[in-house]
Write a protein that holds these residues in place. Sequence first.
Motif, PDB file in Angstrom:
ATOM      1  N   LEU A 183       0.816  -1.210   0.000  1.00 17.16           N
ATOM      2  CA  LEU A 183       0.000   0.000   0.000  1.00 17.16           C
ATOM      3  C   LEU A 183       0.850   1.261   0.000  1.00 17.16           C
ATOM      4  O   LEU A 183       0.319   2.369  -0.007  1.00 17.16           O
ATOM      5  N   ALA A 184       2.169   1.107   0.074  1.00 22.93           N
ATOM      6  CA  ALA A 184       3.104   2.229   0.180  1.00 22.93           C
ATOM      7  C   ALA A 184       2.820   3.067   1.421  1.00 22.93           C
ATOM      8  O   ALA A 184       2.981   4.280   1.429  1.00 22.93           O
ATOM      9  N   LEU A 185       2.368   2.423   2.483  1.00 19.82           N
ATOM     10  CA  LEU A 185       2.235   3.113   3.775  1.00 19.82           C
ATOM     11  C   LEU A 185       3.483   2.874   4.604  1.00 19.82           C
ATOM     12  O   LEU A 185       3.772   3.607   5.536  1.00 19.82           O
ATOM     13  N   GLU A 194       5.711  10.746  -1.965  1.00 21.63           N
ATOM     14  CA  GLU A 194       4.301  10.628  -1.585  1.00 21.63           C
ATOM     15  C   GLU A 194       3.444  11.580  -2.432  1.00 21.63           C
ATOM     16  O   GLU A 194       2.340  11.248  -2.840  1.00 21.63           O
ATOM     17  N   ARG A 243       0.084  10.353  -4.606  1.00 23.88           N
ATOM     18  CA  ARG A 243      -1.265  10.683  -4.169  1.00 23.88           C
ATOM     19  C   ARG A 243      -2.319  10.571  -5.273  1.00 23.88           C
ATOM     20  O   ARG A 243      -3.377   9.998  -5.041  1.00 23.88           O
ATOM     21  N   ARG A 279      -3.263   6.977  -5.711  1.00 27.82           N
ATOM     22  CA  ARG A 279      -3.686   6.208  -4.537  1.00 27.82           C
ATOM     23  C   ARG A 279      -5.096   5.634  -4.644  1.00 27.82           C
ATOM     24  O   ARG A 279      -5.364   4.562  -4.118  1.00 27.82           O
TER      25      ARG A 279
END
Lengths: 545, 317, 284
Positions: free
Chosen positions: A348-350, A370, A374, A377
């Motif tokens: 999730l690229a968190l 980030e 975005r 996302r």
Amino acid sequence: MSSPARLRESLATAQPVVAVEQLSVGFHGHTVVKDVSFTLKAGRCLAIVGESGSGKSVTARTLLDLNGPGAHTTAHRIELGGQDLTRLRPRAWRRLRGRRVGYVLQDALVSLDPLRRIGAEIAEPLRLHKFGPRVAREQRVLELLSEVGVPEPELRARQLPSQLSGGLRQRALIAAALALDPQVLIADEPTTALDTTVQAQILGLLATAKQRGRTIVLISHDLAVVQHLADEVLVMCAGQIVESGPTTRVIRAPEHPYTQRLIAAIPSAHTKGTRLSGTRPPDVAPTPKPPEDAVLLRAEGISKHYRGPDGRERSVVQEVSFTIRPGETLGIVGESGSGKSTTASIALALTEPDAGSVSFANQPWSEIRERDRRPVRRRISVVYQDPLSSFDPRHTVGRIIGDALAGHGESTVIELLDDVGLPADIAARHPLTLSGGQRQRVAIARALAGRPDLLVFDEPVSALDVSVQAQVLDLLTDLQREHGTAYLFISHDLGVVHHLSDRVLVMKDGRVVEEGTADEVFTAPREPYTKALLAALPERWGEQA
Amino acid sequence: MNGSVRLRVLRRLAEAVLLLLVVGTIVFFLEHLVPGDPARAILGGASAHPSPQALAAVRHEYGFDRPLLAQYGSFLAGLLRLDFGESYTLKQSVLSAIGGQLGSTLALTLTALGIAWVLSVVSTLAGAGRNGWWARIGAGVEVIAAALPQFWLGVVLLLVFAVRLHWLPVIGTGATGLVLPAFTLGIPLAGFLGQVTRDEFDAKLKQPFVLSARARGMSEAGVRARHVLRHAALPGITLSGWGLGALISGAVIAEVVFARQGIGQLLVTAVNSQDLPLVIGITFVVALVYVVANLLTDLAYVAVDPRLRTTIGASKA
Amino acid sequence: MSVLTVPNAARTRRTPLHSAGFWAALAFGVLVVLAAAVPRLLTGRDPLDIHLDQSFDPPSVAHVFGTDQSGRDVFARVVYGAGQSLLIGLGATALGLAGAVVLGLLGGLGGRALDAVTTRFIEVLYAFPGLLLALILIAVFGNSAGTQVIAVGVASMPGYARMVRGQVLAVRGSGYVQAERVLGRGPARILVRTVLPNAFRPLAVLITLGVGQAIVWAAALGFLGLGVQPPAPEWGAMLNAGRDYVQQAWWLDFFPGAVIVLFTLSLTVLGRAVRAVTEPGGRR
């Protein structure tokens, strides 16, 4: 098999150890158990099975008068070893508890006093019922710990619950319940919250206790768990017994529609491609499958380390690689601590991986800023185990879904609610007032708002009852068929993963130990670990038939 | 004492030094940057009209004419030696002025802390987790007790027990003189500790381990005293360090109400006459007491909660 | 799974609207606010009127709270004092909150280093007895009503700051903020639309309780003779003036103190009611 004298004696007289007739229990005028009757003979195991709120725990606790001062209990008969319990005074109840009936709760981390040592907890029933002098009690504690298979009993007796693993804590809790060799042992969800392999060990321990002549009342939400241990089953629903009988008969040929639904709802190798909840699939054209070679998400050699509280580096994910194709479901299965959730977070690229990279739709994903991520996302979304904590506590369902829709005018809140099988009037409600299954549907609706290409699920059905779980799993199947969304599905439950996944990764200690199609991995595992996991699964009735 | 306890002690000491430095520095710069002249305070405060020569002489004597940083340097050096200089008004070393009064205040606050603990434990054991009127009255009394300001409670106790009933002296020394001031401080703290302990007690009574204990045949009283009270005492112990601070605040009031000797009285006098060395000195000593109290609190916590003691064999099985 | 599930019926909670305590607290709170806004509604007497022939009259029908050493009506003085005492309490709370929000946001939103520094600073101040902090400020700035507000405000700041920082951190780490990130929201939008509103939500209750605390602290300073000076009708100053006559005229200190106690109690009850309504149980 050794049969102690008590068992033979009891069988000779054929007197039931436990007899309950017409039991009803209410709390503040609200009936939770109604007209329950059963008997149990010495040396046998009775399982009470039901979903949350079915009244199964309340029924069992009646045998110890543990339902608290708010409970209003009526019964024609409650007998233990021939003694009438309906007129017992509080002091007599206390003499009975722990000595004649042992009680084991689930989740030993909170069921053992966290401030007291294991030895003191096990010695407590001995002390309360005046079992010999202190030295004898200490000796007995060590015996009990060995009996339940706890290694190094002297060391363990001096430790605190927080220093033991979940499996060892559960063993210690069973040891405390067995301390005075009670006639009846009540085990209330003794394996819930344990990993599959540990669960099998605890069930084995209870089976040994039964072989030694102990009478067991086993309470569980999971029919599969009870079938090895129980001789008879009571199925409870909304406070009443809907079906009872010998275990194999109830499981192979359930008579009551509720039991039939319950059994059909359990996902496994044999339910793949079938409906679990008994509902019909919606009549929509399935999205055509994309070409075989297309790749939606690709993870290559990702690793992640964390620094533990002791200052040591711990490797959570090591060199994990996988691909997800459009419209398919990749399952990740593993026990707690295997790194599956961290893997999901990296996808999730968190969480940023320490090494390796993730690409999404053939574009770099983990390595970009980030700010650049975005706009993309909305094409990847996520659903967690606990949906409530992922909703802004100020907002209604409509606002929660509406916020996720903002900017993409493709559908409305009402359409999304309809997609996940919720009525439109739910939009005005607050998530707090919804059931667990409804909350999870709202979370799914929100995740669908941006019409994502990939949905990540992290243990999405683990907190749900099996029939609700079945509905949610069917919903996921329908949504995928309709929209062609790819799933990354993470669970500790092998049955759920097998049911839903096209391909599967098996993770252990941060590494992928086996991968392949779901059928390959689950029917012909190559790795010893996968074999052990599958062997630990409670046997499915379908496999015997 | 093992490693983790030693670490906590060291951390507390570091915090203490930091606290003292921060407070000292803030007070020092406030004193020198705000309008107003310490020399005037020395020569009798705002109402006096000293001659310019006298002011200059005092400034020189106390070093106010030196550069600010140099003054700050010697101020800090003094702090390290617990030398706060000479009081502006008492014309006596600050340390000796405090030394004469500290014992009385400590006796008062510690007695009050003891009273607070006894009252709150009794109230919790009697009422927490029970239904009905008794528990509700107990909870209500705790809320009211916690809201009682010392300046009012002290006056009421004084009027009832000393002026009306003559049970205790209005102004007394020794043990009888300690009773009313100690209750003045202890009752509000008891209300506060009682609320915290009761909440925790209620929460822990609902924990599964309590059900486990009952299932082993333990009585209600046994469950309360042997299992739950220990858990419920933990937040109270944590708050006791803070509570001692609150008690010192309260001691200022109680000492004034009961005309009792102590650093509270001394502080009020010092504040009224803007006697900053004395104020700083008292502040420092209070901070020191406070740090020691927190250390003791930590040790008490470790004694009750064995989880903090176990570094050996911590590896999970 | 079903351990300790309590049936719904047992969970029905009494709402604050059903408790007599709530209504009593509300009534008293309204009365004090009324006294502060239009004192003439509650008493016909002038709080500064001196009648030397009526000095130290005990409570009677004519003077329900008695009279003081100069024959002034204590009830009128309490009524007229409400305004200034309330103002001091509100002013100090506002000051404390403003400082706390700045400090708390610095800690909660700044980087790791900034958080470490502000947190230490807040903790150090929080550790220090509040009244002493106020006394130091008065010692430095001198004795006046303005200093009193500042001193009480600064003394209450560390408590609020801790709370703000804790809230901001808790909300930032929450599942719903992560959900916003997954939706592709930028940090500024998440901060303004989600983090701040949720972090400040519990402050409403805290302010209700805080005003009461501030009034008590201000009164304590007044009692010590630091703050508004007699003969101005202000609760703290009245307590200070009554101190000298406590053995001969108990009513001088008793009534202003009792009003302070009842008012702070009312605020506590009201604050809890607000919390019970705005933060329904069951949230994790």
